[in-house]
Scaffold this active site. Structure first.
Site, PDB file in Angstrom:
ATOM      1  N   ASN A  13       0.877  -1.171   0.000  1.00 54.98           N
ATOM      2  CA  ASN A  13       0.000   0.000   0.000  1.00 54.98           C
ATOM      3  C   ASN A  13       0.917   1.223   0.000  1.00 54.98           C
ATOM      4  OD1 ASN A  13      -1.759   2.102   0.472  1.00 54.98           O
ATOM      5  ND2 ASN A  13      -2.331   1.463   2.555  1.00 54.98           N
ATOM      6  N   LYS A  15       0.098   4.285  -0.238  1.00 59.48           N
ATOM      7  CA  LYS A  15      -0.496   5.496   0.368  1.00 59.48           C
ATOM      8  C   LYS A  15      -0.223   6.690  -0.555  1.00 59.48           C
ATOM      9  CE  LYS A  15      -0.015   3.251   4.773  1.00 59.48           C
ATOM     10  NZ  LYS A  15       0.128   3.354   6.217  1.00 59.48           N
ATOM     11  N   HIS A  99      -9.412   1.455   4.781  1.00 59.20           N
ATOM     12  CA  HIS A  99      -8.142   1.648   5.505  1.00 59.20           C
ATOM     13  C   HIS A  99      -8.374   2.633   6.652  1.00 59.20           C
ATOM     14  CE1 HIS A  99      -4.030   2.712   6.434  1.00 59.20           C
ATOM     15  NE2 HIS A  99      -3.675   1.599   5.820  1.00 59.20           N
ATOM     16  N   GLU A 101      -6.706   4.996   7.691  1.00 57.85           N
ATOM     17  CA  GLU A 101      -6.419   6.398   7.364  1.00 57.85           C
ATOM     18  C   GLU A 101      -7.596   7.041   6.650  1.00 57.85           C
ATOM     19  OE1 GLU A 101      -2.662   5.703   5.393  1.00 57.85           O
ATOM     20  OE2 GLU A 101      -1.791   5.106   7.316  1.00 57.85           O
ATOM     21  N   GLU A 170      -5.304  -4.565  10.505  1.00 54.41           N
ATOM     22  CA  GLU A 170      -4.261  -3.562  10.713  1.00 54.41           C
ATOM     23  C   GLU A 170      -4.526  -2.792  12.000  1.00 54.41           C
ATOM     24  OE1 GLU A 170      -2.295  -2.483   6.691  1.00 54.41           O
ATOM     25  OE2 GLU A 170      -3.870  -1.064   7.118  1.00 54.41           O
ATOM     26  N   GLY A 176       2.737   2.539  10.654  1.00 56.42           N
ATOM     27  CA  GLY A 176       3.704   3.617  10.460  1.00 56.42           C
ATOM     28  C   GLY A 176       4.436   4.013  11.738  1.00 56.42           C
ATOM     29  N   SER A 216       3.561  -1.910  10.217  1.00 56.20           N
ATOM     30  CA  SER A 216       5.017  -2.017  10.387  1.00 56.20           C
ATOM     31  C   SER A 216       5.558  -3.402  10.056  1.00 56.20           C
ATOM     32  CB  SER A 216       5.437  -1.589  11.805  1.00 56.20           C
ATOM     33  OG  SER A 216       5.060  -0.241  12.042  1.00 56.20           O
TER      34      SER A 216
HETATM   35  P1  13P Z   1       3.221   0.522   7.512  1.00 53.39           P
HETATM   36  O1  13P Z   1       3.695  -0.791   6.949  1.00 53.39           O
HETATM   37  O2  13P Z   1       3.980   1.701   6.958  1.00 53.39           O
HETATM   38  O3  13P Z   1       3.129   0.512   8.997  1.00 53.39           O
HETATM   39  O4  13P Z   1       1.717   0.714   6.974  1.00 53.39           O
HETATM   40  C1  13P Z   1       0.817  -0.298   7.150  1.00 53.39           C
HETATM   41  C2  13P Z   1      -0.424   0.020   6.391  1.00 53.39           C
HETATM   42  O5  13P Z   1      -1.177   0.886   6.792  1.00 53.39           O
HETATM   43  C3  13P Z   1      -0.682  -0.733   5.157  1.00 53.39           C
HETATM   44  O6  13P Z   1      -1.974  -0.495   4.698  1.00 53.39           O
END
Ligand code: 13P
Length: 258
Positions: A13, A15, A99, A101, A170, A176, A216
């Protein structure tokens, strides 16, 4: 994971990272070092404007390209939005939905459900994300919260369609932050997600659905997470932006020892 019953999926992903030109560069490098693994499906979900470059670069490969969101409506006056059939026409196979976010921007379980239904109708593979906050974990309501997200997100999804879906667990506190859930913590929730699916759709479907872990995940911790029986892959943010790191995660998933 359990290769006998379900697919292993390693999905990136991106982002809001990389331009179309950077996408081309990444794909060129990725293609030269990509493992010829037979065991796992690989997806890269990229910003909408990068989809054409990604699809073009990966045409001759087994890597599926995906989007990071879609609108629930078929078409119309939704300035700035992108419909599922547009993604299909652009060459997408996958779409990330729900997601955390995007949920933080106001997306509700009902919105996620509407998007899941539209994505499935259009033949996309939805990667539906669920996850608890640190506060919810500390309150001891992780399982209830995730059960609700799963039940609401899958409302109206029939037995024929659920088989096409991928679920991603997640935990928000692990995204992150460099703070990965331990393999045991991740397994516990992924197992409970499978139990919810079993109650909704029966044992056969629950056994066949791929449940990913995200938060992560990187080239160092991937193997231990993927070795858990109910973790069938990963949804990877930061580490999917670097070809060598992403490749190492794919290699971890291809280890014959798990
Ligand atoms: P990270 O791997 O950067 O923690 O992000 C995870 C994520 O949100 C994947 O959708």
């Amino acid at each position: 994971m359990n290769r006998k019953y379900r697919k292993t999926v390693i999905a990136g992903n991106w982002k809001m990272n990389k331009t179309p030109s950077e996408t081309k560069e990444f794909m060129t490098e990725f293609k030269t070092i990509m493992p010829k693994g037979r065991w796992c499906d690989v997806a890269l979900c990229v910003p909408a404007v990068c989809i054409p470059a990604a699809v073009r670069a990966m045409r001759e490969t087994r890597v599926g390209i995906g989007a990071e969101n879609c609108n629930a409506n078929a078409s119309g006056a939704y300035t700035g939005e992108i419909a599922a059939n547009m993604l299909v026409d652009a060459g997408c196979k996958y779409v990330i939905l729900g997601h955390s976010e995007r949920r933080a921007m106001g997306e509700t379980n009902e919105d996620v459900n509407a998007k899941v239904l539209t994505a499935l109708e259009n033949g996309l593979v939805p990667i539906m994300c669920v996850g608890e906050s640190l506060e919810q974990r500390e309150q001891g309501i992780t399982e209830e919260w995730i059960t609700m997200q799963i039940k609401c997100g899958l409302r109206g999804v029939g037995e024929d369609k659920i088989r096409k879906m991928v679920i991603a667990y997640e935990p928000i506190w692990a995204i992150g932050t460099g703070k990965t859930a331990t393999p045991e913590q991740a397994e516990e929730v992924c197992e409970s997600i499978r139990t919810v699916i079993r109650k909704l759709y029966g044992a056969k479907i629950a056994r066949a659905i791929s449940i990913l872990y995200g938060g992560s995940m990187n080239e160092k911790n991937a193997y231990d997470l993927l070795a858990q029986p109910d973790i069938d892959g990963g949804l990877i943010g930061g580490a999917s932006l670097v070809p060598e790191k992403f490749v190492k995660i794919i290699e971890a998933a291809n280890q014959p020892t798990i």
